[in-house]
Design a protein around this motif. Sequence first.
Motif, mmCIF file in Angstrom:
data_model
loop_
_atom_site.group_PDB
_atom_site.id
_atom_site.type_symbol
_atom_site.label_atom_id
_atom_site.label_comp_id
_atom_site.label_asym_id
_atom_site.label_seq_id
_atom_site.Cartn_x
_atom_site.Cartn_y
_atom_site.Cartn_z
ATOM 1 N N LYS A 1 0.834 -1.210 0.000
ATOM 2 C CA LYS A 1 0.000 0.000 0.000
ATOM 3 C C LYS A 1 0.866 1.256 0.000
ATOM 4 C CE LYS A 1 -2.311 -1.829 3.361
ATOM 5 N NZ LYS A 1 -3.182 -2.122 4.484
ATOM 6 N N LEU A 2 1.906 1.278 0.838
ATOM 7 C CA LEU A 2 2.801 2.438 0.857
ATOM 8 C C LEU A 2 3.561 2.569 -0.463
ATOM 9 C CD1 LEU A 2 4.304 2.495 4.467
ATOM 10 C CD2 LEU A 2 2.781 4.172 3.421
ATOM 11 N N ALA A 3 4.015 1.446 -1.011
ATOM 12 C CA ALA A 3 4.725 1.487 -2.295
ATOM 13 C C ALA A 3 3.814 2.039 -3.389
ATOM 14 C CB ALA A 3 5.227 0.099 -2.661
ATOM 15 N N ALA A 4 2.577 1.592 -3.415
ATOM 16 C CA ALA A 4 1.641 2.079 -4.430
ATOM 17 C C ALA A 4 1.377 3.571 -4.257
ATOM 18 C CB ALA A 4 0.333 1.298 -4.360
ATOM 19 N N PHE A 5 1.169 4.009 -3.031
ATOM 20 C CA PHE A 5 0.897 5.427 -2.788
ATOM 21 C C PHE A 5 2.074 6.298 -3.222
ATOM 22 C CE2 PHE A 5 2.078 8.794 0.231
ATOM 23 C CZ PHE A 5 1.199 9.771 -0.210
ATOM 24 N N ILE A 6 3.269 5.940 -2.764
ATOM 25 C CA ILE A 6 4.441 6.772 -3.052
ATOM 26 C C ILE A 6 4.805 6.694 -4.537
ATOM 27 C CG2 ILE A 6 6.890 7.104 -2.545
ATOM 28 C CD1 ILE A 6 6.138 6.098 0.355
ATOM 29 N N GLY A 7 4.760 5.496 -5.105
ATOM 30 C CA GLY A 7 5.038 5.356 -6.534
ATOM 31 C C GLY A 7 4.057 6.160 -7.378
ATOM 32 N N TYR A 8 2.779 6.118 -7.000
ATOM 33 C CA TYR A 8 1.767 6.887 -7.724
ATOM 34 C C TYR A 8 2.008 8.383 -7.576
ATOM 35 C CZ TYR A 8 -2.715 8.289 -9.647
ATOM 36 O OH TYR A 8 -3.690 8.856 -10.425
#
Length: 193
Positions: free
Chosen positions: A61-68
Amino acid sequence: MIYWQLFIAFFRIGIFGFGGGPTMVPLFHTECVKKYKWVTDEDFADNLALGNALPGPIATKLAAFIGYRVKGWKGALVANIGVVLPIVIVMIALLEVIYKWKDAPGVYGMIQAIGPVIAVMTGVLTWEFLQKAWQGAPSKTGVSVSLALSLVALLFLDWHPGIVVGIALVISFAYSTWSVRKRKKKDGKEGAA
Protein backbone atom coordinates in the motif's frame (compact mmCIF):
# COMPACT_ATOMS: atom_id res chain seq x y z
CA MET A 1 16.02 7.57 -14.29
CA ILE A 2 13.18 8.16 -11.82
CA TYR A 3 11.76 4.68 -12.47
CA TRP A 4 15.16 3.19 -11.70
CA GLN A 5 15.36 5.20 -8.45
CA LEU A 6 11.88 4.02 -7.52
CA PHE A 7 12.78 0.41 -8.22
CA ILE A 8 16.11 0.52 -6.33
CA ALA A 9 14.65 2.34 -3.31
CA PHE A 10 11.77 -0.11 -2.94
CA PHE A 11 13.99 -3.09 -3.73
CA ARG A 12 16.23 -2.05 -0.81
CA ILE A 13 13.18 -1.81 1.42
CA GLY A 14 12.12 -5.29 0.33
CA ILE A 15 15.61 -6.71 0.94
CA PHE A 16 16.15 -5.23 4.41
CA GLY A 17 12.54 -5.35 5.62
CA PHE A 18 12.81 -8.81 7.16
CA GLY A 19 9.76 -9.51 9.27
CA GLY A 20 7.09 -7.67 7.33
CA GLY A 21 5.30 -4.37 7.83
CA PRO A 22 6.64 -3.16 11.18
CA THR A 23 10.24 -3.51 10.02
CA MET A 24 9.56 -1.92 6.64
CA VAL A 25 7.89 1.27 7.85
CA PRO A 26 11.11 2.91 9.13
CA LEU A 27 12.84 1.87 5.91
CA PHE A 28 10.05 3.46 3.84
CA HIS A 29 10.42 6.63 5.90
CA THR A 30 14.20 6.73 5.42
CA GLU A 31 14.10 6.12 1.66
CA CYS A 32 11.02 8.11 0.66
CA VAL A 33 10.99 11.03 3.11
CA LYS A 34 14.59 11.57 4.17
CA LYS A 35 16.66 10.38 1.20
CA TYR A 36 14.61 11.06 -1.94
CA LYS A 37 12.06 13.52 -0.45
CA TRP A 38 9.26 12.07 -2.57
CA VAL A 39 6.72 12.75 0.19
CA THR A 40 6.64 14.95 3.28
CA ASP A 41 6.55 13.66 6.85
CA GLU A 42 2.90 14.68 7.10
CA ASP A 43 1.91 12.86 3.89
CA PHE A 44 3.82 9.80 5.01
CA ALA A 45 2.17 9.77 8.44
CA ASP A 46 -1.31 10.29 6.98
CA ASN A 47 -0.92 7.53 4.42
CA LEU A 48 0.66 5.18 6.94
CA ALA A 49 -2.39 5.66 9.17
CA LEU A 50 -4.76 5.15 6.26
CA GLY A 51 -2.79 2.14 5.02
CA ASN A 52 -2.91 0.54 8.47
CA ALA A 53 -6.67 0.98 8.56
CA LEU A 54 -7.10 -0.84 5.24
CA PRO A 55 -6.76 -4.62 4.86
CA GLY A 56 -3.65 -6.14 3.35
CA PRO A 57 0.10 -5.70 3.72
CA ILE A 58 1.32 -2.19 4.47
CA ALA A 59 4.38 -2.52 2.20
CA THR A 60 2.40 -2.77 -1.03
CA LYS A 61 0.00 0.00 0.00
CA LEU A 62 2.80 2.44 0.86
CA ALA A 63 4.73 1.49 -2.29
CA ALA A 64 1.64 2.08 -4.43
CA PHE A 65 0.90 5.43 -2.79
CA ILE A 66 4.44 6.77 -3.05
CA GLY A 67 5.04 5.36 -6.53
CA TYR A 68 1.77 6.89 -7.72
CA ARG A 69 2.67 10.21 -6.14
CA VAL A 70 6.02 10.22 -7.96
CA LYS A 71 5.12 8.85 -11.42
CA GLY A 72 1.45 7.92 -11.62
CA TRP A 73 0.25 4.35 -12.10
CA LYS A 74 3.52 3.30 -13.77
CA GLY A 75 5.41 4.53 -10.71
CA ALA A 76 3.04 2.59 -8.46
CA LEU A 77 3.65 -0.56 -10.51
CA VAL A 78 7.45 -0.14 -10.47
CA ALA A 79 7.46 0.56 -6.72
CA ASN A 80 5.34 -2.50 -5.98
CA ILE A 81 7.48 -4.74 -8.15
CA GLY A 82 10.55 -3.36 -6.39
CA VAL A 83 9.22 -4.04 -2.90
CA VAL A 84 7.77 -7.49 -3.67
CA LEU A 85 10.52 -8.94 -5.87
CA PRO A 86 13.17 -9.40 -3.15
CA ILE A 87 10.62 -11.02 -0.88
CA VAL A 88 9.68 -13.54 -3.56
CA ILE A 89 13.32 -14.26 -4.43
CA VAL A 90 14.34 -14.70 -0.80
CA MET A 91 11.35 -16.91 0.00
CA ILE A 92 12.06 -19.20 -2.92
CA ALA A 93 15.84 -19.30 -2.44
CA LEU A 94 16.10 -19.54 1.34
CA LEU A 95 13.00 -21.36 2.48
CA GLU A 96 14.57 -24.78 2.10
CA VAL A 97 17.84 -23.68 3.72
CA ILE A 98 16.11 -22.11 6.72
CA TYR A 99 13.86 -25.11 7.15
CA LYS A 100 16.84 -27.45 7.04
CA TRP A 101 18.97 -25.43 9.50
CA LYS A 102 16.29 -23.79 11.68
CA ASP A 103 17.41 -25.63 14.82
CA ALA A 104 21.11 -24.85 14.37
CA PRO A 105 22.28 -22.53 17.18
CA GLY A 106 23.66 -19.84 14.83
CA VAL A 107 20.54 -19.61 12.69
CA TYR A 108 18.25 -19.71 15.73
CA GLY A 109 20.28 -16.92 17.35
CA MET A 110 20.08 -14.73 14.24
CA ILE A 111 16.33 -15.17 14.05
CA GLN A 112 15.95 -14.31 17.75
CA ALA A 113 18.20 -11.23 17.42
CA ILE A 114 15.90 -9.63 14.86
CA GLY A 115 13.11 -9.03 17.42
CA PRO A 116 14.90 -6.33 19.47
CA VAL A 117 16.07 -4.55 16.31
CA ILE A 118 12.47 -4.37 15.07
CA ALA A 119 11.32 -3.06 18.45
CA VAL A 120 13.93 -0.28 18.49
CA MET A 121 13.25 0.79 14.89
CA THR A 122 9.50 0.88 15.50
CA GLY A 123 9.99 2.75 18.79
CA VAL A 124 12.14 5.43 17.15
CA LEU A 125 9.61 5.98 14.36
CA THR A 126 6.74 6.12 16.88
CA TRP A 127 8.63 8.71 18.93
CA GLU A 128 9.23 10.84 15.81
CA PHE A 129 5.54 10.71 14.89
CA LEU A 130 4.51 11.62 18.44
CA GLN A 131 6.84 14.63 18.41
CA LYS A 132 5.42 15.85 15.10
CA ALA A 133 1.84 15.31 16.27
CA TRP A 134 2.57 17.21 19.46
CA GLN A 135 4.21 20.14 17.65
CA GLY A 136 1.53 20.42 14.97
CA ALA A 137 -1.49 19.89 17.22
CA PRO A 138 -3.78 22.86 17.79
CA SER A 139 -4.76 21.30 21.12
CA LYS A 140 -2.13 19.61 23.30
CA THR A 141 -4.96 18.35 25.52
CA GLY A 142 -6.55 16.56 22.56
CA VAL A 143 -3.30 14.78 21.70
CA SER A 144 -2.75 13.81 25.33
CA VAL A 145 -6.28 12.46 25.76
CA SER A 146 -6.11 10.55 22.45
CA LEU A 147 -2.79 8.99 23.37
CA ALA A 148 -3.98 8.04 26.85
CA LEU A 149 -7.22 6.50 25.58
CA SER A 150 -5.37 4.57 22.87
CA LEU A 151 -2.89 3.17 25.40
CA VAL A 152 -5.68 2.16 27.78
CA ALA A 153 -7.57 0.44 24.94
CA LEU A 154 -4.47 -1.40 23.71
CA LEU A 155 -2.73 -2.30 26.98
CA PHE A 156 -5.47 -2.68 29.56
CA LEU A 157 -8.61 -3.49 27.57
CA ASP A 158 -6.63 -5.64 25.10
CA TRP A 159 -8.43 -4.21 22.07
CA HIS A 160 -7.16 -5.14 18.64
CA PRO A 161 -5.06 -2.30 17.13
CA GLY A 162 -7.32 -2.27 14.07
CA ILE A 163 -10.31 -1.38 16.23
CA VAL A 164 -8.39 1.44 17.91
CA VAL A 165 -7.23 2.80 14.54
CA GLY A 166 -10.78 2.52 13.15
CA ILE A 167 -12.25 4.44 16.08
CA ALA A 168 -9.51 7.08 15.76
CA LEU A 169 -10.28 7.47 12.04
CA VAL A 170 -14.00 7.91 12.67
CA ILE A 171 -13.39 10.48 15.43
CA SER A 172 -10.81 12.33 13.29
CA PHE A 173 -13.18 12.40 10.33
CA ALA A 174 -16.05 13.69 12.49
CA TYR A 175 -13.86 16.34 14.11
CA SER A 176 -12.36 17.57 10.84
CA THR A 177 -15.81 17.72 9.20
CA TRP A 178 -17.18 19.70 12.15
CA SER A 179 -14.12 21.99 12.11
CA VAL A 180 -14.46 22.73 8.37
CA ARG A 181 -18.18 23.46 8.71
CA LYS A 182 -17.52 25.75 11.65
CA ARG A 183 -14.85 27.64 9.68
CA LYS A 184 -17.17 27.98 6.65
CA LYS A 185 -19.94 29.40 8.82
CA LYS A 186 -17.51 31.87 10.38
CA ASP A 187 -16.17 32.90 6.94
CA GLY A 188 -19.75 33.24 5.65
CA LYS A 189 -20.71 35.56 8.51
CA GLU A 190 -17.59 37.66 8.05
CA GLY A 191 -18.19 37.89 4.29
CA ALA A 192 -21.77 39.03 4.81
CA ALA A 193 -20.72 41.81 7.18
